[in-house]
Write a protein that holds these residues in place. Structure first.
Motif, PDB file in Angstrom:
ATOM      1  N   SER A   1       0.836  -1.200   0.000  1.00  0.00           N
ATOM      2  CA  SER A   1       0.000   0.000   0.000  1.00  0.00           C
ATOM      3  C   SER A   1       0.872   1.252   0.000  1.00  0.00           C
ATOM      4  CB  SER A   1      -0.916   0.005   1.230  1.00  0.00           C
ATOM      5  OG  SER A   1      -1.763  -1.122   1.233  1.00  0.00           O
TER       6      SER A   1
ATOM      7  N   LYS B   1      -0.875   7.890  -3.167  1.00  0.00           N
ATOM      8  CA  LYS B   1      -1.007   8.074  -4.618  1.00  0.00           C
ATOM      9  C   LYS B   1       0.244   8.688  -5.232  1.00  0.00           C
ATOM     10  CE  LYS B   1      -4.231   9.799  -8.112  1.00  0.00           C
ATOM     11  NZ  LYS B   1      -5.540  10.451  -8.354  1.00  0.00           N
TER      12      LYS B   1
ATOM     13  N   PHE C   1      -1.634   0.213  -5.335  1.00  0.00           N
ATOM     14  CA  PHE C   1      -2.874   0.526  -4.622  1.00  0.00           C
ATOM     15  C   PHE C   1      -2.502   1.281  -3.347  1.00  0.00           C
ATOM     16  CE2 PHE C   1      -1.597  -3.937  -4.030  1.00  0.00           C
ATOM     17  CZ  PHE C   1      -1.269  -3.957  -2.680  1.00  0.00           C
ATOM     18  N   SER C   2      -3.482   2.002  -2.786  1.00  0.00           N
ATOM     19  CA  SER C   2      -3.209   2.841  -1.616  1.00  0.00           C
ATOM     20  C   SER C   2      -3.569   2.168  -0.300  1.00  0.00           C
ATOM     21  CB  SER C   2      -3.969   4.164  -1.723  1.00  0.00           C
ATOM     22  OG  SER C   2      -5.372   3.930  -1.735  1.00  0.00           O
TER      23      SER C   2
ATOM     24  N   ASP D   1      -8.706  -0.035  -1.529  1.00  0.00           N
ATOM     25  CA  ASP D   1      -8.361   0.386  -2.890  1.00  0.00           C
ATOM     26  C   ASP D   1      -7.926  -0.818  -3.714  1.00  0.00           C
ATOM     27  OD1 ASP D   1      -7.883   2.431  -4.900  1.00  0.00           O
ATOM     28  OD2 ASP D   1      -5.738   2.109  -4.542  1.00  0.00           O
TER      29      ASP D   1
ATOM     30  N   LYS E   1     -11.079  -2.861  -4.810  1.00  0.00           N
ATOM     31  CA  LYS E   1     -11.844  -2.263  -5.907  1.00  0.00           C
ATOM     32  C   LYS E   1     -11.105  -2.396  -7.231  1.00  0.00           C
ATOM     33  CE  LYS E   1     -14.890   1.661  -6.676  1.00  0.00           C
ATOM     34  NZ  LYS E   1     -15.425   2.905  -6.064  1.00  0.00           N
ATOM     35  N   LYS E   2      -9.813  -2.143  -7.208  1.00  0.00           N
ATOM     36  CA  LYS E   2      -9.009  -2.268  -8.428  1.00  0.00           C
ATOM     37  C   LYS E   2      -8.944  -3.721  -8.894  1.00  0.00           C
ATOM     38  CE  LYS E   2      -6.141   1.842  -7.766  1.00  0.00           C
ATOM     39  NZ  LYS E   2      -4.854   2.384  -7.273  1.00  0.00           N
TER      40      LYS E   2
ATOM     41  N   GLN F   1      -9.544   8.355  -9.447  1.00  0.00           N
ATOM     42  CA  GLN F   1     -10.654   7.845  -8.648  1.00  0.00           C
ATOM     43  C   GLN F   1     -11.985   7.931  -9.378  1.00  0.00           C
ATOM     44  OE1 GLN F   1     -10.150   6.320  -5.560  1.00  0.00           O
ATOM     45  NE2 GLN F   1     -12.256   5.622  -5.981  1.00  0.00           N
TER      46      GLN F   1
END
Length: 455
Positions: free
Chosen positions: A27, A30, A186-187, A191, A194-195, A346
């Motif tokens: 993680s 951004k 990804f963060s 995140d 979802k990705k 986003q």
């Protein structure tokens, strides 16, 4: 010369929580997100259009030796030159001599394309000197499986033998396919989830757009992406669309549970790959693996294990988009642009999720089955994959515009979607165009690929 270190120097694994934390370390804020692009190429000797052997004047070894003039450092395994490294990037060998660039993590698609272009110029210079060339196809167009040279890397022998036990196309995957893939960050766990879901659902659409493997053994094979077809019967334990990713509560722990149940391939110790194919990694964590009696798995062992899992999207400390055939020069830049536009803004990510969130497991699976054969013409709901691709490209374009990364000419990263825009406008991928050429101007002669599909 560099050589891979033994994994027994890495920290031992004491709990599943340690593995979960390991994935979570990926993680990043951004501002630290990067883009990694990998692509493979099919090499051949121009004199007779035969595959590059490992050794000889026109060979993989000669390529790797020649590329060292460009400040690539050699990597050896058991006295064989098997890879190169430079500034966070590497050049390595796939089992059948496919030459792969694994790019460094970089910030923009403009930089990605500069990296790809530099690599291909270097490859072309050395290849021209030794009488070699490289094809921009996702599957060898004429060479039979038994005629593909085997590269001298220890893990590939273990994989080759095991593939025969778990599927009918595993060796085809190893020796005759070529892909381009993108690795993205990804963060947070949320995140990542979802990705992961968006990229899994849309991976067949990427396969359709980048379909580029309609030939096999000199003939049309009946598919737009035969490479993608091969993956349908390689090894069900470690491939596929991972329906559990869409389950409520999915996160790092659930992926770890999946990974721990995937059978092993090997253990790396003291410069050697030890055959552990079919064995259980949880036994290794408990010190009960007979290949290395009494030894407990290390974190490096687990990273090796993660690298032997091959779903359509793979999770490490980043996400790997694995669904595309390799293609012409410009499309090696188009794939990262496609995914970065969807996943790194986003608003675009939310729009992509809205597009796919009501697709059920059977729809995703049926689309994955239909795409290799039908490509952009594959039916989906009341339309086709091409209809979905048009909408996805709109979302990706908006995401790239929002990133506002301009080159010296004032162009945004959307410039790299132009080839894909033309495809959806015509409803035709590279595979469709190659099939038309084969039936038309090539006169059924697949050897024309060695002049028309060369980098």
């Amino acid at each position: 010369m560099s050589q891979k270190l033994s994994n027994d120097a890495s920290p031992t694994i004491k709990s599943k929580a340690q593995l979960i934390a390991h994935l979570d370390k990926g993680s990043k804020p951004k501002s630290a997100w990067r883009i990694g692009t990998e692509h493979e190429k099919i090499g051949f000797c121009k004199a007779k259009n035969k595959p590059l052997p490992y050794d000889g004047p026109c060979s993989i070894k000669a390529m790797l030796e020649g590329l060292q003039r460009f400040e690539w450092e050699p990597v050896v395994e058991n006295n064989y030159l098997v890879a190169l490294k430079r500034d966070g990037a590497s050049v390595s060998l796939e089992p059948g001599g496919q030459l792969e660039l694994s790019g460094a993590p970089i910030e923009t698609i403009h930089q990605t394309c500069a990296e790809v272009s530099r690599h291909l110029r270097e490859v072309k210079e050395v290849a021209n000197e030794i009488g070699a060339g490289f094809l921009s196809l996702g599957f060898r167009p004429d060479t039979k499986l038994e005629d593909v040279p085997i590269m001298p890397k220890g893990r590939y022998k273990i994989m080759r033998d095991y593939m025969q036990k778990v599927g009918t196309h595993g060796r085809e995957m190893m020796f005759r396919t070529c892909t381009v893939q993108t690795n993205l960050d990804f963060s947070s766990e949320a995140d990542m989830v979802k990705k992961f879901r968006v990229s899994l659902a849309l991976q067949p659409i990427a396969t359709a757009l980048f379909a580029n493997s309609p030939f096999m053994e000199g003939q049309l094979n009946g598919y737009k992406s035969y490479r993608s077809r091969v993956w349908l019967d390689t090894d069900d334990d470690r491939t596929g669309m991972l329906p559990f990713v869409f389950d409520e509560g999915f996160g790092f722990e659930q992926y770890i549970d999946y990974a721990l149940n995937v059978p092993m391939y090997f253990v790396y110790r003291d410069g050697q790959y030890l055959d552990a194919s079919g064995k259980n990694f949880k036994d290794f964590m408990a010190g009960k693996l007979d290949v290395v009696p009494g030894q407990v798995a290390t974190m490096s062992d687990f990273d090796d294990h993660l690298s032997t899992i091959f779903p359509e999207v793979r999770l490490k400390q980043f996400l790997e988009m694995r669904g595309a055939d390799t293609g012409p020069w410009g499309e090696l830049c188009a794939l990262p642009a496609f995914w970065v536009g969807l996943l790194y803004d986003q608003t675009a990510l939310d729009a992509a999720w809205d597009l796919v969130k009501d697709w059920d497991e059977m729809e995703r699976f049926d689309l994955r089955l239909a795409i290799p054969k039908h490509g952009l013409q594959a039916p989906f709901r009341n339309g086709t994959a091409n209809d979905i691709a048009k909408r996805v490209l709109e979302i990706s374009r908006a995401g790239l515009k929002a990133r506002a990364n301009l080159n010296a000419h004032g162009e945004s990263e959307t410039v790299f979607l132009q080839d894909l825009d033309r495809m959806v406008a015509d409803g035709q991928s590279n595979a469709d165009r190659l099939i038309a050429k084969f039936k038309g101007e090539w006169g059924g002669d697949v050897m024309r690929a060695y002049t028309d599909c060369i980098y």
